[in-house]
Design a protein around this motif. Structure first.
Motif, PDB file in Angstrom:
ATOM      1  N   ALA A 205       0.853  -1.170  -0.042  1.00 10.81           N
ATOM      2  CA  ALA A 205       0.041   0.061  -0.079  1.00 10.81           C
ATOM      3  C   ALA A 205       0.857   1.117  -0.035  1.00 10.81           C
ATOM      4  O   ALA A 205       0.449   2.254  -0.191  1.00 10.81           O
TER       5      ALA A 205
ATOM      6  N   MET B 165       2.138   8.109   5.400  1.00 14.68           N
ATOM      7  CA  MET B 165       1.271   7.251   5.542  1.00 14.68           C
ATOM      8  C   MET B 165       1.337   6.230   6.574  1.00 14.68           C
ATOM      9  O   MET B 165       2.410   5.974   6.960  1.00 14.68           O
TER      10      MET B 165
ATOM     11  N   ARG C  20      -9.378   4.367  11.553  1.00 15.29           N
ATOM     12  CA  ARG C  20      -9.572   5.749  10.795  1.00 15.29           C
ATOM     13  C   ARG C  20     -10.423   6.787  11.405  1.00 15.29           C
ATOM     14  O   ARG C  20     -10.317   7.949  11.218  1.00 15.29           O
TER      15      ARG C  20
ATOM     16  N   ARG D 202      -2.964   9.654   6.990  1.00 14.62           N
ATOM     17  CA  ARG D 202      -3.504   8.829   6.090  1.00 14.62           C
ATOM     18  C   ARG D 202      -3.109   7.359   6.492  1.00 14.62           C
ATOM     19  O   ARG D 202      -2.142   7.010   6.853  1.00 14.62           O
TER      20      ARG D 202
ATOM     21  N   GLU E  48      -3.887   3.371   5.592  1.00 20.96           N
ATOM     22  CA  GLU E  48      -4.347   2.395   4.717  1.00 20.96           C
ATOM     23  C   GLU E  48      -4.339   0.975   5.122  1.00 20.96           C
ATOM     24  O   GLU E  48      -3.263   0.767   6.127  1.00 20.96           O
TER      25      GLU E  48
ATOM     26  N   VAL F  49       0.442   2.246   7.393  1.00 20.57           N
ATOM     27  CA  VAL F  49      -0.320   1.165   6.763  1.00 20.57           C
ATOM     28  C   VAL F  49      -0.389   0.057   7.877  1.00 20.57           C
ATOM     29  O   VAL F  49       0.356  -0.049   8.958  1.00 20.57           O
TER      30      VAL F  49
END
Lengths: 414, 414
Positions: free
Chosen positions: B209, B329, B348, B360, B362, B331
């Protein structure tokens, strides 16, 4: 047999490569004769002579006057880097004061200035006071504004990639101020803005306790406590400039650190927030804190207990940074790290039991110069980018972050 | 006009530079004719011909058979990188299973194998079972052990710079095991050992990701939850290999994550520790956890509430990593990130309110292959170091971490 040329065959890029290599050698390796320099850089004598001519023309290199009576016959000409060809200005601004430091291109301190600020001043008044302090600093040092090649400013809070203060609890009204752009109006050179703990980390690696280390966390203990990190020798700002803001989690004990020292804090963030509200002016609060720390240094029992309590609380946040990054060293700086460093001693007892790895905790050696010194280092790094870039002509660099307005130089100091 | 030569004038270094540049161009840029390659690398035709001869001799380059009937006259010879010239082996070992992945030098998967492990096995039995699995994996893939150019293994816990597991709560008896040295006995090539969350982070950037990101935090949620970080595209291990172990602070909610999902945790670490003690065997616990996650994916109210509760608890630790590093990010991977990723959805909601920057988050796309894939990436990076190093002759490389014992290859699989 040719290697792939780094310069893609462009002769002007090759010239700039040669020029940058020669300049760096003179700056870092000291003055030299023409042949000595040609030898050190690996260029021919005629090429070196051409490069030196160009660097002398740009004011970056000077011929050294031969030492009187140093040799028979005509002595070989010697050349040196002109560190005085430009200056870097570092600004540390917070709620209650501004500190300035100006150095030449070699990092030699050429001047400095301090001024108190009204903690309740509105942002425009605060910026005007910074401008006035800059004017005074440069005048006292006898340095013209045109000699500045880069300026960097440190502030509490989170500084976005564009030089805007995006979050700030420590300076009233400071959130949302476009500090890079505002200060940029006063200078024709690039102006950078950075979080104070980040600059303190840079200063500690440049001239402080972290000189030998590449992975460093700097804990900057003041009204609140922030953290900055160098990874692989470079400042790690993070995607939005907010790396190190671990104090956002109240259970990590980095908020309201001065208030906790003075009032003992309380069971939770609400209580310590209330305590802080009673300390409207940060200046006196820090002065009081320094008195407590000095008393702890003299082994006053109540003060010692207050420092222990603060260290026990802060240790969660310091350990969180240590666990997240496993750095070579943690340097504790800021106003609360002073006065014989009783807080650092207490953290040395409280943090290691929370960590997995051996933790090395050092006290800052830079006192309250750290942020200004880090700002100078950031400005010097920015100047280096221009001096040693090879992808375009020297002097063609544009200010990063805050574009300078032509003629704005005169408007400074209002 | 000569630039300072990078190779210090040593002709053998120049040969290695040319050889490395040619090999890299063939590997990354695809097959080519002699002239095309000479042009792409910036070498003369005769030099390129010499380099290709050497690379063919080392088995790293092959001439491609001309396509039948593709042109009139004699077709130009074409050359390609021999990805099949060697292999990389990735091993993911934890309390209850071992997963293996073997690829060629181009990262193409050539085989794989999985086996269950007894969670109560002693370390020597666990390592013997890993050896047996390696033997089976290589046999099934038809790959000789001599073809392996590097091996990397991922494990829960902290792995010291020498490949020893220095801390590990998830695998009984694993702490203190010299895993690099033990596994090294089975191979003649370099053997590396790394923390599982660190490898998952590498895998997410390689094929998961985080493909576009340089600053990445990977949260690996399993029995406990660990974290790994890439900074500037590189794994940040920390001074003692312990970066990301923020779960050490119980208030950050990353310990005993599976137990908390299954039992609801409790008011404090003591309660969740007790809950964990009831789950002696990690395997069934993770199976149960996956059933809860699947039920939450089907909107079962009790399961949804359990996932929400876990996410609320874990969010402190995830936010701590986000605040410390401000990555591009985050993950979320590991066994608890599967089954439609209800945990990721819940994180989230819970993490961003605790953070300063936009966060962010993911879900991993790699499922339970992440650690093995990251181990292969680490092994391939190690192989690249040997293939593209220019400071000494190819083949002179020594294993890093775990020195291979001559003749030890035969003893594998016991």
């Amino acid at each position: 047999m040719a290697e792939r040329p780094l310069h893609g065959g462009d002769p002007s890029v090759l010239r700039r490569l040669n020029s940058a290599a020669t300049l760096r050698e003179l700056r870092d390796g000291g003055e030299s004769t023409l042949s000595g320099l040609a030898n050190r850089v690996g260029l021919s004598r005629p090429t070196t002579e051409g490069v030196l001519g160009e660097l002398i023309g740009r004011g970056l290199v000077a011929e050294v006057a031969p030492r009187p009576g140093s040799a028979l016959g005509r002595p070989a000409r010697r050349y040196r880097f002109r560190a005085e060809a430009g200056h870097a200005l570092g600004i540390a601004v917070d709620a209650h004061r501004v500190r300035l430091l100006v150095t030449d291109l070699g990092g030699e301190v050429a001047g400095g200035h301090r001024a108190g600020l009204d903690p309740h001043a509105r942002p425009d008044a605060r910026i005007a006071a910074v401008r006035a302090a800059v004017k005074e600093c440069l005048a006292a040092a006898g340095i013209g504004r045109a000699s500045l090649r880069a300026v960097a400013a440190g502030t509490p809070g989170v500084v976005g990639p564009d030089g805007t203060v995006t979050r700030c609890a420590a300076v009233p009204g400071w959130e949302g101020v476009e500090l890079g752009r505002e200060l940029g109006r006063s200078f024709a050179c690039p102006v950078l803005v950075e979080n104070d703990a980040n600059l303190a980390a840079m200063a500690e690696r440049w001239r402080g306790a972290a000189r030998a280390a590449d992975d460093v966390v700097c804990v900057y203990a003041g009204l609140h406590t922030g953290a900055g990190a160098l990874i692989g020798g470079r400042l790690h700002r993070g995607r939005w400039g907010a790396a190190g803001e671990i104090g956002m989690l109240p259970e990590l004990g980095l908020r309201d650190t001065t208030a906790v020292l003075l009032t003992g804090g309380g069971p939770g963030p609400a209580a310590s927030g209330a305590a802080l509200a009673g300390l409207a002016s940060a200046g006196p609060a820090l002065d009081d804190a320094e008195r407590v720390l000095a008393a702890a240094g003299r082994r006053d029992p109540a003060a010692t207990e207050a420092v222990e309590r603060l260290a026990a609380r802060m240790s969660r946040g310091v350990a969180a940074m240590a666990l997240a990054l496993d750095p070579e060293m943690i340097v504790v700086g800021g106003p609360l790290a002073g006065a014989g460093a009783p807080l650092v001693g207490a953290l040395r007892r409280h943090v290691p039991p929370l960590c997995l790895s051996p933790v090395r905790i050092e006290a800052s050696e830079l006192g309250d110069e750290a942020v200004g010194l880090g700002a100078v280092r950031l400005a010097l790094d920015r100047i280096d980018e221009d001096l040693f870039r090879v992808d375009r002509a020297p002097g063609a660099a544009e200010p990063a972050g805050a574009p300078a307005e032509p003629g704005a130089t005169e408007s400074a100091g209002r």
